[in-house]
Design an enzyme around this catalytic site. Structure first.
Site, PDB file in Angstrom:
ATOM      1  N   HIS A 131       0.814  -1.207   0.000  1.00  0.00           N
ATOM      2  CA  HIS A 131       0.000   0.000   0.000  1.00  0.00           C
ATOM      3  C   HIS A 131       0.852   1.263   0.000  1.00  0.00           C
ATOM      4  O   HIS A 131       1.936   1.326   0.583  1.00  0.00           O
ATOM      5  CB  HIS A 131      -0.937   0.014   1.222  1.00  0.00           C
ATOM      6  CG  HIS A 131      -0.203   0.099   2.532  1.00  0.00           C
ATOM      7  ND1 HIS A 131       0.098   1.286   3.131  1.00  0.00           N
ATOM      8  CD2 HIS A 131       0.293  -0.881   3.337  1.00  0.00           C
ATOM      9  CE1 HIS A 131       0.738   1.065   4.264  1.00  0.00           C
ATOM     10  NE2 HIS A 131       0.880  -0.247   4.414  1.00  0.00           N
ATOM     11  N   HIS A 140      11.491  -1.259 -13.196  1.00  0.00           N
ATOM     12  CA  HIS A 140      11.283  -2.709 -13.335  1.00  0.00           C
ATOM     13  C   HIS A 140      11.391  -3.335 -11.954  1.00  0.00           C
ATOM     14  O   HIS A 140      12.428  -3.228 -11.294  1.00  0.00           O
ATOM     15  CB  HIS A 140      12.333  -3.313 -14.279  1.00  0.00           C
ATOM     16  CG  HIS A 140      12.227  -4.787 -14.452  1.00  0.00           C
ATOM     17  ND1 HIS A 140      13.123  -5.503 -15.214  1.00  0.00           N
ATOM     18  CD2 HIS A 140      11.340  -5.709 -13.981  1.00  0.00           C
ATOM     19  CE1 HIS A 140      12.797  -6.781 -15.205  1.00  0.00           C
ATOM     20  NE2 HIS A 140      11.721  -6.929 -14.449  1.00  0.00           N
TER      21      HIS A 140
END
Length: 208
Positions: A131, A140
């Site tokens: 979160h 990446h």
């Protein structure tokens, strides 16, 4: 959907799109003769065609694993096409997360509530984005990497396979975090860090 890039990463994206019932209308690559995607005819890319590169009639995904090359291609292609996304059906994406255009999310990845994922990001197999994370453009996140809550990842940064980043850490832009690294302190821009706990072993030149 169109793909730009016919290397190994394009195979994975093609599988995702096929699983979603999305047609791959065409594939472009700067070196068609070296294409690893063998199931389709490969057209030459914008670096070869230049100004004659066509305006595309369907969304495009830059199917290239290298972060810097994705950024360079985005700068060249954005006036020729709108960008799509490829998100595998087994990925778990919170309805309260935001995902940028061009982003690819592979099998089993998790993106939790209030996470913000930038443009042309690659979130690889079974990576976990918790979160309130912020993932910069062209980043990446490699397979099985774990980013705990409130982590910030800068533009173009590569988080290696199985790396762990503890809560509230800031990792700068165009960094490389080695496979299995455990990041417990902030990492500045352009740094390469490895180990448990992470230690900086070198700095790279800014790519732009």
């Amino acid at each position: 959907m169109y793909l730009y890039g016919a290397g190994g990463h394009s195979k994975v994206i093609t599988d995702i799109l096929n699983s979603l019932g999305v047609e791959v209308k065409g594939v472009f690559d700067d070196k068609p003769s070296g294409a690893k995607l063998k199931t389709m005819e490969i057209d030459s890319g914008i670096r070869v065609q230049g100004e004659s590169f066509p305006k595309l009639d369907a969304p495009l995904i830059i199917s290239v694993g290298d972060n810097l090359r994705r950024a360079e291609l985005d700068a060249m292609l954005r006036s020729n096409a709108e960008y799509g996304q490829a998100i595998h059906g087994t990925a778990i994406i919170s309805a309260k997360a935001s995902i940028g255009v061009g982003t690819v999310i592979l099998q089993g990845a998790i993106v939790q509530s209030a996470a913000k994922v930038g443009r042309h990001v690659l979130i690889n197999t079974a990576a976990s984005i918790d979160h309130d994370n912020e993932i910069g453009d062209y980043a990446h996140i490699s397979p099985h990497a774990t980013l705990c809550g409130h982590v910030k990842i800068g533009e173009g940064t590569h988080i290696g396979a199985g790396a762990v980043v503890i809560p509230s850490i800031r990792i700068g832009k165009w960094c490389t975090i080695g496979a299995g690294t455990v990041v417990i302190r902030d990492i500045p821009d352009y740094a390469t860090a490895v180990g448990n706990p992470a230690r900086i072993i070198k700095f790279k030149k800014p790519p732009f």
